[in-house]
Enzyme design. Sequence first.
Site, short mmCIF file in Angstrom:
data_model
loop_
_atom_site.label_atom_id
_atom_site.label_comp_id
_atom_site.label_asym_id
_atom_site.label_seq_id
_atom_site.Cartn_x
_atom_site.Cartn_y
_atom_site.Cartn_z
N THR A 79 66.63 1.75 69.48
CA THR A 79 66.87 2.78 68.47
C THR A 79 67.89 2.29 67.45
O THR A 79 67.70 2.45 66.24
CB THR A 79 67.34 4.09 69.13
OG1 THR A 79 66.32 4.55 70.03
CG2 THR A 79 67.61 5.16 68.09
N LEU A 128 62.39 4.33 73.88
CA LEU A 128 63.34 4.17 72.76
C LEU A 128 64.73 4.57 73.22
O LEU A 128 65.22 5.64 72.93
CB LEU A 128 62.91 4.99 71.55
CG LEU A 128 62.00 4.31 70.55
CD1 LEU A 128 61.82 5.17 69.30
CD2 LEU A 128 62.47 2.94 70.16
N HIS A 129 65.37 3.70 73.97
CA HIS A 129 66.75 3.93 74.42
C HIS A 129 67.70 3.41 73.34
O HIS A 129 67.28 3.09 72.23
CB HIS A 129 66.99 3.30 75.79
CG HIS A 129 66.81 1.81 75.81
ND1 HIS A 129 67.82 0.94 75.53
CD2 HIS A 129 65.70 1.06 76.03
CE1 HIS A 129 67.35 -0.31 75.61
NE2 HIS A 129 66.07 -0.25 75.90
N ALA A 130 68.96 3.30 73.64
CA ALA A 130 69.99 2.99 72.63
C ALA A 130 69.77 1.70 71.86
O ALA A 130 69.88 1.69 70.63
CB ALA A 130 71.37 2.98 73.29
#
Length: 89
Positions: A18, A13-15
Amino acid sequence: MKKTFKITTPEGLHARPTALLVTAVTPFECDVQLAYNDKSVNLKSIMGVMALGITPESIITISAEGTDADKLMQTVTDVMITKGIGEEC
């Protein structure tokens, strides 16, 4: 209401994923939490979610309480699956 998901993105769940989730749930009035490794954060907070450091293959639980919780959970499920972020456990 709760649902459990397995994160399938190679980066976790990176930028980008997310931001997709946060944007999807922000319009709803109900409270929504994301739980991972015995920690829980508001899913409407991109910084809170990013701080959890959720890696690929991680199992997360999303819970919602309030008048529009059913619709929010359907939206979260749709975003998770259609954007390739995760799959329902």
